[in-house]
Design a protein around this motif. Structure first.
Motif, PDB file in Angstrom:
ATOM      1  N   MET A 199       0.770  -1.344   0.147  1.00 25.63           N
ATOM      2  CA  MET A 199      -0.121   0.095   0.142  1.00 25.63           C
ATOM      3  C   MET A 199       0.955   1.226   0.242  1.00 25.63           C
ATOM      4  SD  MET A 199      -2.858  -1.115   2.688  1.00 25.63           S
ATOM      5  CE  MET A 199      -1.572  -1.394   4.077  1.00 25.63           C
ATOM      6  N   THR A 200       0.371   2.265  -0.372  1.00 27.27           N
ATOM      7  CA  THR A 200       0.873   3.653  -0.250  1.00 27.27           C
ATOM      8  C   THR A 200      -0.088   4.799  -0.136  1.00 27.27           C
ATOM      9  OG1 THR A 200       2.555   4.970  -1.724  1.00 27.27           O
ATOM     10  CG2 THR A 200       0.687   3.829  -2.947  1.00 27.27           C
ATOM     11  N   THR A 201       0.611   6.086   0.199  1.00 29.27           N
ATOM     12  CA  THR A 201      -0.346   6.840   0.498  1.00 29.27           C
ATOM     13  C   THR A 201      -0.650   7.720  -0.841  1.00 29.27           C
ATOM     14  OG1 THR A 201       1.620   8.708   0.802  1.00 29.27           O
ATOM     15  CG2 THR A 201       0.950   7.684   2.667  1.00 29.27           C
ATOM     16  N   TRP A 202      -1.541   8.650  -1.008  1.00 30.20           N
ATOM     17  CA  TRP A 202      -2.173   9.232  -2.147  1.00 30.20           C
ATOM     18  C   TRP A 202      -0.755  10.034  -2.613  1.00 30.20           C
ATOM     19  CZ3 TRP A 202      -5.959   8.947  -5.436  1.00 30.20           C
ATOM     20  CH2 TRP A 202      -5.932   9.906  -6.503  1.00 30.20           C
ATOM     21  N   GLU A 216       2.296   9.487  -2.343  1.00 24.94           N
ATOM     22  CA  GLU A 216       3.309   8.804  -2.836  1.00 24.94           C
ATOM     23  C   GLU A 216       2.950   8.230  -4.174  1.00 24.94           C
ATOM     24  OE1 GLU A 216       5.401   6.562   1.266  1.00 24.94           O
ATOM     25  OE2 GLU A 216       3.299   5.882   0.333  1.00 24.94           O
ATOM     26  N   ASP A 263      -2.995  12.747   2.391  1.00 26.67           N
ATOM     27  CA  ASP A 263      -3.789  11.683   2.341  1.00 26.67           C
ATOM     28  C   ASP A 263      -5.201  11.912   1.756  1.00 26.67           C
ATOM     29  OD1 ASP A 263      -1.935  10.194   3.746  1.00 26.67           O
ATOM     30  OD2 ASP A 263      -2.666  11.069   5.503  1.00 26.67           O
ATOM     31  N   GLY A 273      -7.945  -0.229  -2.056  1.00 25.34           N
ATOM     32  CA  GLY A 273      -6.838  -0.377  -1.179  1.00 25.34           C
ATOM     33  C   GLY A 273      -7.205  -0.764   0.273  1.00 25.34           C
ATOM     34  N   ARG A 282      -8.273   7.279   6.562  1.00 23.48           N
ATOM     35  CA  ARG A 282      -7.213   7.463   5.581  1.00 23.48           C
ATOM     36  C   ARG A 282      -7.096   6.384   4.960  1.00 23.48           C
ATOM     37  NH1 ARG A 282      -3.002   7.628   8.876  1.00 23.48           N
ATOM     38  NH2 ARG A 282      -2.356   5.499   8.445  1.00 23.48           N
ATOM     39  N   GLU A 305      -5.317   4.242   2.108  1.00 22.94           N
ATOM     40  CA  GLU A 305      -4.069   3.984   1.648  1.00 22.94           C
ATOM     41  C   GLU A 305      -4.330   2.917   0.343  1.00 22.94           C
ATOM     42  OE1 GLU A 305      -1.001   3.838   2.984  1.00 22.94           O
ATOM     43  OE2 GLU A 305      -1.731   5.105   4.636  1.00 22.94           O
ATOM     44  N   THR A 336      -3.725   0.747  -3.056  1.00 20.79           N
ATOM     45  CA  THR A 336      -3.025  -0.413  -3.664  1.00 20.79           C
ATOM     46  C   THR A 336      -2.963  -0.624  -5.270  1.00 20.79           C
ATOM     47  OG1 THR A 336      -5.010  -2.055  -3.361  1.00 20.79           O
ATOM     48  CG2 THR A 336      -3.273  -1.794  -1.723  1.00 20.79           C
TER      49      THR A 336
END
Length: 159
Positions: A4-7, A9, A55, A96, A124, A126, A128
């Motif tokens: 997973m990643t933040t928006w 990223e 986020d 995500g 938040r 996350e 995928t």
């Protein structure tokens, strides 16, 4: 489990795709959120999303079914409102896991956005995967852009 990643990223890795997806999310107030019920069957709910710092977030009323679903199983799929159906802008789907935000950060959010209840949930999102599906400029085929943290952005064309 998928990485997973933040928006933020995601936006740094695929800026044009992130710009397109964000524009569609901001173009309409309401979107469709899919969560998983206790028995594993899908539940779809109307939701609003927004950005808090880096986020992508969503809020919900206290004890809502979608919030309880996300607390139990954080996996989600979000479908941006497709608009008028003319496909002038790409269709956007995001998947995500939702992470509930609590404590001081949740209280700051309540102060900032004034939801109907101070006990409202804040999640938040996350990410995928992000997928957009649009029609080519010459209207002859679909253009599908798909991003994951592991594979980055890829473009497919379908006739």
């Amino acid at each position: 489990m998928a990485r997973m990643t933040t928006w933020q990223e995601f936006a740094e890795q695929a800026p044009e795709l992130a710009k397109t997806a964000r524009a569609q999310l901001e173009a309409a107030k309401h979107h469709v959120l899919a969560t998983l019920r206790r028995d594993g069957s899908p539940r779809v709910s109307c939701t609003e999303v927004g950005w808090r710092g880096p986020d992508l977030t969503l809020g919900s009323m206290p004890g809502s079914r979608k919030a309880l679903d996300l607390r139990r199983d954080p996996r989600f799929a979000l479908h941006a409102n497709p608009g008028d159906g003319l496909m002038a802008s790409p269709d956007v789907k995001i998947a995500g896991q939702a992470v509930e935000v609590t404590g001081d950060e949740q209280h700051a959010w309540v102060e900032e956005v004034s939801p109907p209840s101070e006990d409202s949930h804040l999640f938040r999102l996350e990410v995928t995967e992000v997928t957009t599906t649009g029609v080519s400029d010459d209207q002859t085929h679909l253009v599908i852009q798909h991003w994951t943290p592991a594979e980055g952005a890829r473009t497919f064309k379908r006739r």
